[in-house]
Design a protein around this motif. Structure first.
Motif, PDB file in Angstrom:
ATOM      1  N   HIS A 147       0.796  -1.222   0.000  1.00 28.06           N
ATOM      2  CA  HIS A 147       0.000   0.000   0.000  1.00 28.06           C
ATOM      3  C   HIS A 147       0.829   1.271   0.000  1.00 28.06           C
ATOM      4  CE1 HIS A 147      -3.874  -2.002   0.573  1.00 28.06           C
ATOM      5  NE2 HIS A 147      -3.235  -2.837   1.360  1.00 28.06           N
ATOM      6  N   ARG A 236      -1.337   8.337   4.878  1.00 31.26           N
ATOM      7  CA  ARG A 236      -2.124   7.114   4.665  1.00 31.26           C
ATOM      8  C   ARG A 236      -3.480   7.149   5.350  1.00 31.26           C
ATOM      9  NH1 ARG A 236      -2.641   3.377   8.777  1.00 31.26           N
ATOM     10  NH2 ARG A 236      -1.174   3.511  10.531  1.00 31.26           N
ATOM     11  N   TRP A 317      -6.262   4.417   3.191  1.00 33.56           N
ATOM     12  CA  TRP A 317      -6.134   3.390   2.153  1.00 33.56           C
ATOM     13  C   TRP A 317      -5.428   2.154   2.705  1.00 33.56           C
ATOM     14  CZ3 TRP A 317      -3.355   8.099   1.374  1.00 33.56           C
ATOM     15  CH2 TRP A 317      -1.973   8.012   1.490  1.00 33.56           C
ATOM     16  N   TYR A 318      -4.869   2.276   3.909  1.00 30.99           N
ATOM     17  CA  TYR A 318      -4.247   1.132   4.579  1.00 30.99           C
ATOM     18  C   TYR A 318      -4.431   1.315   6.075  1.00 30.99           C
ATOM     19  CZ  TYR A 318      -0.378  -1.269   6.935  1.00 30.99           C
ATOM     20  OH  TYR A 318       0.360  -2.017   7.801  1.00 30.99           O
TER      21      TYR A 318
END
Length: 450
Positions: A147, A236, A317-318
């Motif tokens: 990721h 992130r 996203w992670y």
């Protein structure tokens, strides 16, 4: 205590001290996890020694954190903050100091390692302490690199260490189904060797209350539709995605995004590149007057922010697990989260909130509009979230589940169908000079030494 015997547990958390503030650069969910699990195990009558690295020369060698729980500060590297990405070279010192400290103290029934570096230490200590090793990774290097790519700052040796731990630990703890799947898919873990035990939430601290009173205490406008984002100020976490979604809402929706988190109580974009980027983005989208950055807040203050919000949003996203959605749910606030990691496990789509794909601001904007247009639905989702937390995600339940794993290992003499210990081979590939591992005594893992 119940009929089960009292356990002596060595809990290793090399960079995430339970005494540290949450919300700073290297303090977050793992600190909360270690603090909460240790306290609950202590309340159950077990004895817990938490080993963490001394990052301040003024810290005492030992702190009685709670009944049955001690925090032991281990000298390993300079006694100041070091980013966790740079700590691996100091783990041999950590292991050596920990062994000297622990061996004379007491016999341990289990070693619980948190994160891969703590697992390295646990493998080095296991034979000396004559205790089984249980590893909770909290995040996996291969998943992180999938990721984050080049943005991942951990050394390449992380994958070698994680693979050895997967096959050499006596048990593995997965925090959610995705974590379990990743251990099997990427590391070849045996499914029978994994126990799934989630993270939890403090339901005494995080509980329902009056939204209007919370807004009054915080100085927030009563009639705005408040969207809360809370967590570390790192890319992130996808805060930019929430800002873009806010810009897509019709002007008829009186929405305000409040971002809580970061290093400072008074946010300073000059010292925080991510804050500077996010402020620039909100300005370029013409919504800077509707985006508020509230800075870091102590845990005791967070309940009011959750209560004040109409909806809590977290769209990284992670995210290996993510405790903040549980905190919001415990306060009765609906959650919109990205369909990743633990969030996809804790948030029930259409029941306790909504799940959306990360980096899709249009999908997030649609979910926000739906909750704004249907306040009764939002309240029902908040209630469902609270019920889900109390049924599955209290720290007391998490600690009981972990204690059951430790009890089974202790009763079985240390191994419950674990794979054979990792062979010494891979460790010879670790690069010196950082890997001049001190000898750890007869019967130790020779492959962990140069």
């Amino acid at each position: 205590m119940d009929d089960d015997k009292r356990l002596n547990i060595a809990m290793i958390s090399e960079h995430a001290s339970p005494l540290a503030l949450t919300g700073s650069t290297d303090a977050g969910g793992q600190n909360v996890y270690v603090d909460s699990v240790a306290r609950c195990l202590g309340e159950m009558g077990h004895q817990v020694d938490v080993l963490t690295r001394r990052d301040d020369p003024h810290l005492p060698a030992e702190v009685e954190m709670a009944p049955g729980v001690r925090v032991l500060h281990i000298d390993a590297g300079p006694a100041h903050h070091i980013p966790k990405e740079k700590l691996l070279q100091w783990m041999p010192d950590f292991a050596q100091q920990a062994r000297s400290l622990l061996e004379p103290r007491r016999r341990y029934d289990a070693i619980h390692a948190n994160f891969f570096m703590s697992g390295w230490v646990g493998m080095a200590l296991r034979s000396a302490l004559r205790a089984p090793l249980v590893t909770t990774f909290h995040a996996l290097g291969l998943v992180r690199r999938e990721h984050q790519g080049a943005a991942d700052g951990f050394p390449n040796e992380r994958e070698t260490i994680e693979r050895a731990l997967v096959h050499g630990s006596d048990r593995l703890i997965a925090e959610c189904p995705q974590d379990r799947s990743d251990l099997i898919r990427l590391y070849g873990a045996m499914p029978s060797h994994i126990d799934t035990v989630a993270c939890g939430v403090d339901t005494q601290l995080f509980r329902p209350g009056s939204r209007s009173e919370a807004r009054a205490r915080l100085g927030l406008v009563q009639d705005e539709f408040i969207v809360l984002q809370l967590g570390r100020m790192v890319p992130r976490k996808g805060i930019d995605n929430v800002i873009r979604a806010l810009a897509l809402l019709p002007r008829t929706v009186p929405a305000r995004l409040v971002v809580v988190g970061g290093e400072q109580r008074i946010p300073d974009p000059e010292t925080c590149p991510e804050l500077h980027r996010l402020m620039g983005l909100s300005h370029s989208l013409g919504i800077s007057e509707r985006v508020s950055f509230a800075g870091r807040r102590d845990r005791e203050e967070l309940r009011d922010w959750y209560l004040a919000a109409d909806v809590f949003v977290t769209t990284p996203w992670y995210e290996p697990f993510g405790i903040t959605p549980l905190e919001a749910m415990a306060c009765g606030t609906p959650v919109i989260g990205s369909k990743v990691g633990g969030i996809a496990y804790t948030v029930c789509d259409g029941v306790t909130g909504y799940l959306v794909e990360p980096k899709q601001p249009q999908a997030l904007a649609q979910a926000l509009q739906k909750l704004h247009a249907q306040p009764r639905l939002a309240r029902a989702m908040g209630l469902a979230g609270m019920q889900r937390v109390h049924k599955h995600f209290t720290w007391g339940q998490i600690a009981r589940d972990l204690a059951a794993v430790f009890q089974r290992l202790s009763s079985a003499g240390g191994r419950l169908g674990a794979a054979a210990p990792a062979s010494p081979g891979p460790w010879n590939a670790l690069s010196a000079p950082p890997w001049q591992t001190p000898a750890l005594g007869q019967g130790g893992y020779a492959g962990w030494q140069r």
